[in-house]
Design a protein around this motif. Structure first.
Motif, PDB file in Angstrom:
ATOM      1  N   PHE A 157      -2.552  -0.759   5.838  1.00 42.10           N
ATOM      2  CA  PHE A 157      -3.771  -1.512   5.497  1.00 42.10           C
ATOM      3  C   PHE A 157      -3.956  -2.669   6.477  1.00 42.10           C
ATOM      4  O   PHE A 157      -5.057  -2.896   7.002  1.00 42.10           O
ATOM      5  N   GLU A 158      -2.877  -3.398   6.744  1.00 44.05           N
ATOM      6  CA  GLU A 158      -2.936  -4.526   7.666  1.00 44.05           C
ATOM      7  C   GLU A 158      -3.327  -4.068   9.065  1.00 44.05           C
ATOM      8  O   GLU A 158      -4.181  -4.676   9.723  1.00 44.05           O
ATOM      9  N   ARG A 197     -12.847 -12.268   8.602  1.00 38.11           N
ATOM     10  CA  ARG A 197     -12.145 -12.073   7.339  1.00 38.11           C
ATOM     11  C   ARG A 197     -12.356 -10.624   6.886  1.00 38.11           C
ATOM     12  O   ARG A 197     -13.336 -10.304   6.213  1.00 38.11           O
ATOM     13  N   HIS A 200     -10.578  -8.930   4.785  1.00 42.07           N
ATOM     14  CA  HIS A 200     -10.265  -8.753   3.358  1.00 42.07           C
ATOM     15  C   HIS A 200     -10.112 -10.136   2.757  1.00 42.07           C
ATOM     16  O   HIS A 200     -11.037 -10.936   2.818  1.00 42.07           O
ATOM     17  N   LYS A 201      -8.957 -10.475   2.262  1.00 44.58           N
ATOM     18  CA  LYS A 201      -8.752 -11.786   1.638  1.00 44.58           C
ATOM     19  C   LYS A 201      -8.407 -12.855   2.665  1.00 44.58           C
ATOM     20  O   LYS A 201      -8.775 -14.009   2.526  1.00 44.58           O
ATOM     21  N   ASP A 254       0.811  -1.223   0.000  1.00 45.85           N
ATOM     22  CA  ASP A 254       0.000   0.000   0.000  1.00 45.85           C
ATOM     23  C   ASP A 254       0.848   1.279   0.000  1.00 45.85           C
ATOM     24  O   ASP A 254       0.323   2.377   0.148  1.00 45.85           O
ATOM     25  N   THR A 294      -7.175  -2.874   9.054  1.00 48.34           N
ATOM     26  CA  THR A 294      -8.178  -3.909   8.804  1.00 48.34           C
ATOM     27  C   THR A 294      -8.134  -5.051   9.816  1.00 48.34           C
ATOM     28  O   THR A 294      -9.180  -5.616  10.163  1.00 48.34           O
ATOM     29  N   LYS A 295      -6.943  -5.397  10.302  1.00 46.57           N
ATOM     30  CA  LYS A 295      -6.825  -6.544  11.200  1.00 46.57           C
ATOM     31  C   LYS A 295      -6.959  -6.176  12.681  1.00 46.57           C
ATOM     32  O   LYS A 295      -7.284  -7.045  13.497  1.00 46.57           O
ATOM     33  N   ASP A 298       0.187  -7.245   2.056  1.00 44.10           N
ATOM     34  CA  ASP A 298      -1.013  -6.558   2.546  1.00 44.10           C
ATOM     35  C   ASP A 298      -0.799  -5.055   2.613  1.00 44.10           C
ATOM     36  O   ASP A 298      -1.704  -4.273   2.317  1.00 44.10           O
TER      37      ASP A 298
END
Length: 249
Positions: A31-32, A204, A206-207, A8, A35-36, A27
């Protein structure tokens, strides 16, 4: 300190001690982090005005900084106190020179304070960095946490922060509605958490799948994972225990 650009565009580092990157290159570091960790935690605690957060371990500080960024970006009134152990003093001392993403540009004063003093405080934000062994730090803490970012290096190389006994420490520091966020999905890690008393959920963002853990069942986020059934289906699977640390040494 050679920065490594992630997917990213944000930068991370490689740890020669643990032979792993601080973030997933594919990732993206920010972003990681969002999102996580940050987004699922704040999705669960969407009505809290004050939050105590435990960030295991501070590293480059993305989890802590992204928490503040998320609060400011979304105009939340949430006040936070963040506690974070970190073994690598030299890393913290060098953070004022690290090339952070534009999202953290307005947080440069916080980064400098943390890098110089290991502490930052204003009306809404308090951050404490403890330099030293995370488990020793947790044993002496007299604080309970609403959110725990379980973001240590993986159990392959940093087993002491993934054992059943380690999660016992986290259980004692948790409220009934605490959320633990982690990237780890390995069955031994989930068993360690479960045997310490945590209920496991799969999420989940994202992927990739990740793990969320709670002390009691909830229906806000994630899919419940029946660890008793998992163990019946995989009779060779075991939790990670402190006794294995002696064997490794």
């Amino acid at each position: 300190m050679n920065s490594i650009q992630t997917e990213d565009g944000s930068n991370t580092l490689f740890s020669s001690k643990y032979n792993q990157h601080y973030h997933n290159i594919n990732d993206g570091a920010i972003f990681e982090t969002l999102t996580k960790h940050v987004i699922p935690a704040f999705m669960f605690h969407n009505d809290k005005e004050e939050l105590n957060i435990l960030d295991i371990c501070f590293g480059l500080g993305y989890n802590t900084l992204a928490t503040i960024y998320y609060i400011k970006k979304n105009n939340l009134k949430t006040k936070v106190k963040i506690y974070s152990p970190e073994l690598n003093k030299e890393l913290i001392d060098s953070l004022k020179k690290f090339s952070y993403p534009n999202e953290f540009k307005e947080l440069s004063n916080i980064i400098n304070e943390l890098s110089n003093k290991y502490h930052y405080e204003d009306e809404d934000i308090t951050i404490f960095i403890y330099i030293g062994n995370a488990r020793e730090y947790l044993k002496n803490l007299n604080v309970k946490f609403d959110i725990i970012y379980q973001d240590a290096f993986s159990s392959d190389v940093n087993k002491e922060l993934w054992t059943k006994e380690y999660f016992d420490l986290l259980f004692k520091l948790s409220y009934k509605n605490t959320i633990i966020t982690t990237y780890a999905v390995a069955t031994p890690v989930r068993l360690s958490m479960n045997e310490a008393g945590f209920i496991i959920y799969q999420y989940r963002p994202h992927k990739k799948k990740q793990t969320l853990a709670f002390i009691r069942k909830q229906d806000i986020i994630g899919k419940y994972v029946d660890m008793k059934l998992k163990k019946q289906r995989n009779t060779t699977a075991t939790a990670i225990y402190d006794k294995e640390l002696l064997l490794d040494n």
